[in-house]
Each structure stands twice: as structure tokens, then as C-alpha cells.
Scaffold this motif. Structure first.
Motif, PDB file in Angstrom:
ATOM      1  N   TRP A  25       0.827  -1.192   0.000  1.00 31.26           N
ATOM      2  CA  TRP A  25       0.000   0.000   0.000  1.00 31.26           C
ATOM      3  C   TRP A  25       0.871   1.256   0.000  1.00 31.26           C
ATOM      4  O   TRP A  25       1.999   1.241   0.476  1.00 31.26           O
ATOM      5  N   ARG A  26       0.305   2.302  -0.514  1.00 28.53           N
ATOM      6  CA  ARG A  26       0.894   3.632  -0.404  1.00 28.53           C
ATOM      7  C   ARG A  26      -0.243   4.628  -0.171  1.00 28.53           C
ATOM      8  O   ARG A  26      -1.413   4.302  -0.348  1.00 28.53           O
ATOM      9  N   TRP A  27       0.132   5.823   0.236  1.00 30.94           N
ATOM     10  CA  TRP A  27      -0.881   6.846   0.488  1.00 30.94           C
ATOM     11  C   TRP A  27      -0.590   8.072  -0.363  1.00 30.94           C
ATOM     12  O   TRP A  27       0.576   8.412  -0.604  1.00 30.94           O
ATOM     13  N   SER A  28      -1.638   8.697  -0.802  1.00 32.07           N
ATOM     14  CA  SER A  28      -1.516   9.895  -1.628  1.00 32.07           C
ATOM     15  C   SER A  28      -2.440  10.970  -1.093  1.00 32.07           C
ATOM     16  O   SER A  28      -3.585  10.675  -0.692  1.00 32.07           O
ATOM     17  N   CYS A  29      -1.967  12.203  -1.069  1.00 32.64           N
ATOM     18  CA  CYS A  29      -2.779  13.313  -0.583  1.00 32.64           C
ATOM     19  C   CYS A  29      -3.714  13.785  -1.685  1.00 32.64           C
ATOM     20  O   CYS A  29      -3.275  14.139  -2.781  1.00 32.64           O
ATOM     21  N   ASP A  30      -4.993  13.774  -1.396  1.00 32.40           N
ATOM     22  CA  ASP A  30      -6.003  14.173  -2.371  1.00 32.40           C
ATOM     23  C   ASP A  30      -7.005  15.093  -1.694  1.00 32.40           C
ATOM     24  O   ASP A  30      -7.798  14.655  -0.851  1.00 32.40           O
ATOM     25  N   ASP A  31      -6.964  16.356  -2.022  1.00 30.63           N
ATOM     26  CA  ASP A  31      -7.923  17.329  -1.506  1.00 30.63           C
ATOM     27  C   ASP A  31      -7.974  17.333   0.029  1.00 30.63           C
ATOM     28  O   ASP A  31      -9.034  17.299   0.638  1.00 30.63           O
ATOM     29  N   GLY A  32      -6.792  17.339   0.643  1.00 27.12           N
ATOM     30  CA  GLY A  32      -6.715  17.464   2.090  1.00 27.12           C
ATOM     31  C   GLY A  32      -6.856  16.174   2.870  1.00 27.12           C
ATOM     32  O   GLY A  32      -6.894  16.207   4.097  1.00 27.12           O
ATOM     33  N   ARG A  33      -6.962  15.024   2.210  1.00 24.59           N
ATOM     34  CA  ARG A  33      -7.040  13.770   2.933  1.00 24.59           C
ATOM     35  C   ARG A  33      -6.113  12.749   2.296  1.00 24.59           C
ATOM     36  O   ARG A  33      -5.852  12.786   1.092  1.00 24.59           O
ATOM     37  N   CYS A  34      -5.601  11.856   3.129  1.00 30.14           N
ATOM     38  CA  CYS A  34      -4.684  10.825   2.662  1.00 30.14           C
ATOM     39  C   CYS A  34      -5.486   9.618   2.181  1.00 30.14           C
ATOM     40  O   CYS A  34      -6.246   9.023   2.949  1.00 30.14           O
ATOM     41  N   VAL A  35      -5.295   9.270   0.912  1.00 31.48           N
ATOM     42  CA  VAL A  35      -6.049   8.194   0.287  1.00 31.48           C
ATOM     43  C   VAL A  35      -5.170   6.951   0.197  1.00 31.48           C
ATOM     44  O   VAL A  35      -4.020   7.003  -0.251  1.00 31.48           O
ATOM     45  N   LYS A  36      -5.705   5.831   0.654  1.00 22.85           N
ATOM     46  CA  LYS A  36      -4.994   4.554   0.632  1.00 22.85           C
ATOM     47  C   LYS A  36      -5.131   3.922  -0.747  1.00 22.85           C
ATOM     48  O   LYS A  36      -6.246   3.727  -1.242  1.00 22.85           O
ATOM     49  N   ILE A  37      -3.995   3.585  -1.360  1.00 20.38           N
ATOM     50  CA  ILE A  37      -3.980   3.098  -2.735  1.00 20.38           C
ATOM     51  C   ILE A  37      -3.156   1.817  -2.806  1.00 20.38           C
ATOM     52  O   ILE A  37      -2.090   1.721  -2.199  1.00 20.38           O
ATOM     53  N   ARG A  38      -3.664   0.848  -3.528  1.00 18.31           N
ATOM     54  CA  ARG A  38      -2.895  -0.376  -3.773  1.00 18.31           C
ATOM     55  C   ARG A  38      -1.668  -0.022  -4.602  1.00 18.31           C
ATOM     56  O   ARG A  38      -1.780   0.608  -5.661  1.00 18.31           O
ATOM     57  N   ASN A  39      -0.515  -0.413  -4.142  1.00 16.83           N
ATOM     58  CA  ASN A  39       0.710   0.011  -4.809  1.00 16.83           C
ATOM     59  C   ASN A  39       0.960  -0.807  -6.070  1.00 16.83           C
ATOM     60  O   ASN A  39       0.824  -2.031  -6.076  1.00 16.83           O
ATOM     61  N   ASP A  40       1.321  -0.116  -7.119  1.00 14.55           N
ATOM     62  CA  ASP A  40       1.659  -0.754  -8.397  1.00 14.55           C
ATOM     63  C   ASP A  40       3.188  -0.845  -8.489  1.00 14.55           C
ATOM     64  O   ASP A  40       3.879   0.173  -8.433  1.00 14.55           O
ATOM     65  N   PRO A  41       3.738  -2.042  -8.565  1.00 14.54           N
ATOM     66  CA  PRO A  41       5.196  -2.179  -8.650  1.00 14.54           C
ATOM     67  C   PRO A  41       5.799  -1.382  -9.793  1.00 14.54           C
ATOM     68  O   PRO A  41       6.983  -1.032  -9.758  1.00 14.54           O
ATOM     69  N   LYS A  42       4.990  -1.075 -10.805  1.00 11.18           N
ATOM     70  CA  LYS A  42       5.490  -0.306 -11.944  1.00 11.18           C
ATOM     71  C   LYS A  42       5.518   1.187 -11.659  1.00 11.18           C
ATOM     72  O   LYS A  42       6.053   1.962 -12.454  1.00 11.18           O
ATOM     73  N   PHE A  43       4.925   1.578 -10.525  1.00 16.38           N
ATOM     74  CA  PHE A  43       4.895   2.997 -10.158  1.00 16.38           C
ATOM     75  C   PHE A  43       6.326   3.446  -9.867  1.00 16.38           C
ATOM     76  O   PHE A  43       7.005   2.867  -9.011  1.00 16.38           O
ATOM     77  N   THR A  44       6.789   4.443 -10.579  1.00 16.95           N
ATOM     78  CA  THR A  44       8.210   4.807 -10.522  1.00 16.95           C
ATOM     79  C   THR A  44       8.584   5.603  -9.286  1.00 16.95           C
ATOM     80  O   THR A  44       9.740   5.578  -8.856  1.00 16.95           O
ATOM     81  N   SER A  52       3.799   9.987   6.755  1.00 12.27           N
ATOM     82  CA  SER A  52       4.442  10.959   5.861  1.00 12.27           C
ATOM     83  C   SER A  52       3.400  11.734   5.085  1.00 12.27           C
ATOM     84  O   SER A  52       3.509  12.956   4.914  1.00 12.27           O
ATOM     85  N   CYS A  53       2.388  11.039   4.633  1.00 10.95           N
ATOM     86  CA  CYS A  53       1.302  11.713   3.917  1.00 10.95           C
ATOM     87  C   CYS A  53       0.568  12.677   4.832  1.00 10.95           C
ATOM     88  O   CYS A  53       0.301  13.819   4.473  1.00 10.95           O
ATOM     89  N   LYS A  54       0.246  12.217   6.040  1.00  6.27           N
ATOM     90  CA  LYS A  54      -0.513  13.050   6.973  1.00  6.27           C
ATOM     91  C   LYS A  54       0.256  14.319   7.360  1.00  6.27           C
ATOM     92  O   LYS A  54      -0.350  15.351   7.647  1.00  6.27           O
ATOM     93  N   MET A  55       1.583  14.239   7.373  1.00  3.63           N
ATOM     94  CA  MET A  55       2.371  15.388   7.805  1.00  3.63           C
ATOM     95  C   MET A  55       2.187  16.589   6.880  1.00  3.63           C
ATOM     96  O   MET A  55       2.256  17.743   7.326  1.00  3.63           O
ATOM     97  N   PHE A  56       1.922  16.339   5.600  1.00  5.28           N
ATOM     98  CA  PHE A  56       1.843  17.447   4.651  1.00  5.28           C
ATOM     99  C   PHE A  56       0.483  17.606   3.994  1.00  5.28           C
ATOM    100  O   PHE A  56       0.328  18.437   3.111  1.00  5.28           O
TER     101      PHE A  56
END
Length: 592
Positions: A25-44, A52-56
Motif C-alpha cells: 500500500w501507499r498513500w496519496s494526498c487528495d484534496d486534504g485527505r490521505c487516500v490509501k492506494i494499492r501500490n503498483d510495482p510499476k509505479f516509478t 508521511s502523507c498526513k504530515m503534509f
């Protein structure tokens, strides 16, 4: 939060994935909230951990309470090596020992960022923390002390990170260190410790009095449980532990001048608070920026311990509901001159044990005219003074007591100190000015937040502390202990209501006369075993309200308080759970 800021965040951490499993899993900041996303090994790009996501992902990151001044957490995270953090003290003076104590405590707080039994990588930058105390001789609490601070974090030469905290005194520096501890986070994807690299925070509290009351008479609380409470208070920048140490049910305070009060009034010889035990708590609190405020509640709420003095009336009177609000009844007899010798001795012992506190709480709660009127001796005294036996005359009797007791407080303390009293019939608007000088007394409000008495007292110039029971009585919402059903102030008060309880909205243009607020835990149904859960994390909600007086609602704070709750748990505080952990990992989905 823009795509560019996320890119900078990734680049600044310098993650290296070699020899490690690809995270699921990884997290991404989207419109002020951290969204949990299934990680794609191809994601560079490197996967971003939740903290870390919540901090910013919002203006205040993971900070609790939110700062009140300029706040910039930057856009970069740096790896730091916990083994190479050094704290440097500056400007030596009377606060030297306290500065050393907060240095050691802070280093322990930093380790709590990492889960137990986990050893983070020793890689990362060294970190130097500089503590600049501009008044190293100030070590006493007061209502006008400056608790503000400035915190700067920036990169330095030789692969270092520098953090500088400037406070006008020890208390400000301590608060800045508390904030700095919240900026150090753990990356559970790569086993690194991280800190925002470019930070500027200028911060100070809105209210000078931010408290928690603990009643240690109805049930006894261990010294360790009290220290745990103060530790949690320090973590959220609450600054007053109000110790309601005696009541009609027991007298655990050991008075050296009047030892029989404890011998007769304590639940057992082991369930007492000696001068040495209290001194340990006072020192523990000072090192954490928390004053320990004693209360000796009088003239009501006395009984056990006073049996052989002949100085009480209606003790254990039955039916009790006729004379008091809960058993056992008991009030001091104000016409006995010997009583005031007892009071002076108790006050002097408290002044000594609590090490000259800057304020004193005299209680004044729930005085019953029926109790006094049950004494023929008191009736005779009132008639001799040409008073009748109606309510206004019993207020005169109460004032007779309060005036003489106030004088004994000043004698015992060797000076005038601010005195706090609960709202009562004595503080009613029609006569409060006749009995209580607004320059001498602070009124603690326990009635509802909508009580018109609040505005009336403010208009008359009184200073107030808010403890309105409809939002700040943490003993509410449990089964009744006298009778059936639920207790008198049910229902349970959730953290959201605590957070929304604004002293400013209750006082409006007189808000400068409101010193702050206090959560109360009356202990008829609480003891050391249940203490943490009763207070936390609800007291943390109060802490942000009183520190920042935020304009936003609890909804903005929900994601940060979930993290603050996690920090309290890591520190060993057995807090109540607010939501499933799923809500913590999936921000924004648990509230409509």
C-alpha cells in the motif's frame, strides 16, 4: 495539496528500495485527505507512508493542538538518525535543572515515535536541537506568564538538520519541544525516522488556564496514575492539574499540624497523600509545564476525618437527600472559632506541601442551608445576630465563614493569592458583589454553557474558568450509583462536544476575562484502573480548544485527533478508542 508538492516530498526523502519488498500500500494526498492506494510495482515514485502523507496533507500536519500563529511545515522530509540527535542548552540560570529534565524527557518522547520492538535504520542525518531560554531565572507559574515559542527547523552543513526553539522562559521552551516531538515520525515502509526539513512555527496559547480536575476523595488514585495523567496533559499542552484532594467521603491529605484528620478520614493508612508524595507530583508537573493546584472544598463537602473535632453539622444525616446532594452529608460549623485555627493549619500544610502554589481553590460548592438550619446552636447564633432563618440570612452566615477563611488563607500563604470558588448561591448575580471582591476571586462555572449567570458575572468584572457540566464533566453517562438508571448528568459527552465548547462564544466581548477552562473528573465511579479512559482522548479535544480557540469545527480536527490518540497510546496512556483503525487509514470515509 498540489502535484509539485508531492513530488518534492518524494524527492526529499531519498528513499532507496533495494533489498526490500515492494510495499503493498501507499498513500496519496487528495484534496486534504490521505487516500490509501494499492501500490503498483510499476509505479516509478517511492511509496509514501501514512504518517508521511498526513504530515503534509493539511496545514497543521500531525500537530496537536494546532499552533495559533504563523505555521509553515515546508515541503520536504529528511531522514534523521535517532542515535545522533544532540540537544544543546543555552543561558544558564535558575531553570537549569528544569531545562535538563525537559531535554531528557524529550529524547524519550522521540523514541516513542517508533513502534515498540522496532529498531529503525541508523542511517540519516544528524540533528542538533538548540534551546534558547530568554529568561532562565523564571520557574514559577502565573496567569500572565508567556508560554509562547518560536520553532525553526532547517538544513545545515555537514549533512545535518538544525532545530532551534526560542522561548521567553522555560515554559515556552518546553512547549516548543513538545511540538518538535510531534514533527518526528516513523516511516513504516522503509524503517526510517523522518522530520520536516523546513519548518517555521510561531505559537502561543489563547487561554492561560487549561486544566483537568481530578477528585481523589470519592475514590483513591495512586501517585503513578496521577503522574500518568500529568504526562498526558503535557503532551497536549494542558497546564493545570486541579487536585480536589478531600471531600466528605475521605480525607487522604496528610496534615502534619492536624494528623487526626487523615487517621480518621483516610480509607486506609496506605491510601493517603503525604507531603513527600505531593512534592513528587509537584516536581513532576513543573518539569512538564503543569501546575498542581490544590483545592480544599469548604464549608460543605466535609465529613470523614472530622468526627472528633466537634466542628461539623449534619454529618451522615439521614435521609441524606434532605441535607446534601450525595452521601455522606457534612458541613463545617462556621460559628466555632476553633474551626479557623484548623483551617489555617490545613491551609499552611497545603501551602507547604504544594510548594507555594500561585493560586488556591477554596471550593464553596453545594452549601446547604438545611444542613446549617438543623443545628440549634447555629440557629441561636443567627438570632443573636438579628438574622432570621431564611435563605438571605444563611448567605450572611456563609459570608461570615468565607471572610474568616479567606483571611486564614492569606495568613497561611504569607501573601494574597488569587482564590477560586465554584459557582453557587453565593455567586448569584443579585448579591455576588456584596460578598466576593472581583479582584480577589476567580469564579469557576460548573453550570451549563447557556447559563445567563456567565454573562452577568462577566459584566460585573469577574474572571471566570469554564467547567460547564454539559460539555466538561467527564463522569457523565454512566450508571447511577445512588438509585437506578443513569447518573445525573447523562448522557456521555463525546470528544466532538468537548471540542465545540468554546469559551469565546460563551463570553463574546468579555472573552479577555475568561481565563480558560477545565475538564472535571468526579470520581464516584472512577479510580486508578479507569482513569486513562475517562480522560483521554477527550481531554485532548479540550486542549486544542483552549490552546487555539479554533474557528473550524471538530470535523477538521478529526484526522489529527486520531493521530494524537495513537501518540498517547504509544506513551502508555490507556485511552478510549474513537473509531476503527480503518478510519485512521482511510481518511474522510467514516463521517457523512
Amino acid at each position: 495539496m498540489g502535484v509539485q508538492k508531492i513530488f518534492f516530498l518524494f524527492m526529499a526523502v531519498h528513499y532507496v528500495l533495494a533489498d526490500e519488498d515492494t510495499p503493498v500500500w501507499r498513500w496519496s494526498c487528495d484534496d486534504g485527505r490521505c487516500v490509501k492506494i494499492r501500490n503498483d510495482p510499476k509505479f516509478t515514485e517511492p511509496a509514501l507512508s501514512l504518517e508521511s502523507c498526513k504530515m503534509f496533507c493539511n496545514e497543521y500536519g500531525l500537530l496537536w493542538p494546532k499552533p495559533t500563529g504563523y505555521t509553515n511545515l515546508g515541503t520536504y522530509l529528511s531522514k534523521i538518525n535517532m542515535n545522533t540527535i544532540e540537544v544543546h542548552l543555552d543561558k544558564r540560570g535558575r531553570s537549569d535543572d528544569l531545562m535538563e529534565a525537559i531535554r531528557l524527557r524529550w529524547k524519550k518522547l522521540v523514541t516513542q515515535a517508533v513502534p515498540k520492538f522496532v529498531i529503525p535504520k541508523a542511517s540519516g542525518k544528524s540533528m542538533d536541537v538548540y534551546l534558547l531560554n530568554q529568561n532562565p531565572d523564571l520557574i514559577k507559574f502565573s496567569l500572565d506568564m508567556d508560554e509562547g515559542y518560536i520553532l525553526n527547523i532547517s538544513p545545515a552543513a555537514n549533512e545535518k538538520v538544525n532545530a532551534t526553539i526560542i522561548g521567553s522562559n522555560f515554559f515556552g521552551v518546553r512547549n516548543g519541544l513538545e511540538t518538535l516531538s510531534q514533527l518526528i515520525i516513523y516511516d513504516d515502509i522503509r524503517n526510517n525516522v523522518l522530520i520536516p526539513r523546513d519548518v517555521t512555527i510561531k505559537d502561543k496559547p489563547v487561554y492561560p488556564y487549561r486544566g483537568v480536575l481530578l477528585d481523589t476523595s470519592r475514590n483513591y488514585f495512586s501517585i503513578e496514575s496521577i503522574k500518568t495523567t500529568i504526562e498526558a496533559m503535557a503532551m497536549v499542552k494542558l497546564n493545570t492539574f486541579h487536585w480536589h484532594i478531600t471531600d466528605s467521603q475521605s480525607f487522604p491529605f496528610v496534615s502534619k499540624k492536624r494528623p487526626n484528620l487523615t487517621k480518621l478520614g483516610a480509607y486506609s493508612p496506605a491510601k493517603v497523600y503525604t507531603k513527600e508524595m505531593i512534592g513528587e507530583v509537584v516536581k513532576f508537573g513543573l518539569e512538564r509545564g503543569v501546575r498542581v493546584l490544590p483545592e480544599f472544598d469548604a464549608p460543605a463537602h466535609v465529613g470523614e476525618g472530622w468526627q472528633d473535632t466537634g466542628l461539623t453539622v449534619c454529618f451522615k444525616a439521614e435521609p441524606w437527600a434532605k441535607y446534601c446532594v450525595e452521601p455522606p452529608c457534612g458541613q463545617l460549623n462556621p460559628i466555632k472559632e476553633e474551626l479557623y485555627d484548623y483551617l489555617k493549619d490545613i491551609y499552611a500544610d497545603m501551602e507547604d506541601a504544594f510548594q507555594s502554589p500561585d493560586m488556591f481553590h477554596m471550593g464553596g460548592d453545594e452549601v446547604s442551608e438545611r444542613c446549617w438550619n438543623s443545628s440549634e446552636e447555629i440557629q441561636h447564633f443567627m438570632i443573636q445576630n438579628r438574622w432570621d432563618l431564611q435563605k438571605p440570612s444563611f448567605l450572611k452566615l456563609w459570608n461570615y465563614f468565607q471572610t474568616k477563611a479567606q483571611e486564614r488563607v492569606y495568613q497561611a500563604f504569607g501573601k494574597k493569592v488569587p482564590i477560586i470558588l465554584w459557582t453557587s448561591t453565593l455567586t448569584e448575580l443579585s448579591h455576588v458583589e456584596q460578598y466576593l471582591n472581583k479582584d480577589d476571586y476567580i469564579i469557576q462555572v460548573w453550570t451549563t454553557g447557556a447559563d445567563p449567570t456567565i454573562r452577568g458575572l462577566l459584566e460585573k468584572g469577574y474572571r471566570l474558568i469554564m467547567s460547564n457540566y454539559d460539555a466538561l464533566y467527564f463522569d457523565c453517562g454512566y450508571g447511577a450509583w445512588v438509585g437506578s438508571g443513569n447518573n445525573w448528568c447523562s448522557p456521555y459527552i463525546g470528544w466532538q462536544k468537548v471540542y465545540e465548547n468554546s469559551p469565546k462564544l460563551m463570553s463574546l466581548e468579555y472573552s479577555d476575562q475568561v481565563l480558560g477552562g477545565e475538564a472535571t473528573l468526579w470520581s464516584e465511579q472512577a479510580d486508578s484502573a479507569t482513569l486513562d479512559g475517562r480522560l483521554w482522548p477527550r481531554a485532548a479535544a479540550l486542549a486544542e480548544r483552549l490552546w487555539a480557540e479554533p474557528l473550524s469545527s471538530w470535523r477538521e480536527a478529526e484526522r489529527r485527533i486520531l493521530h494524537m490518540r495513537e501518540r498517547l497510546v504509544r506513551a502508555g496512556i490507556q485511552t478510549e478508542s474513537l473509531e476503527p483503525e480503518w478510519c485512521y487509514q482511510n481518511e474522510g470515509y467514516c463521517y457523512a
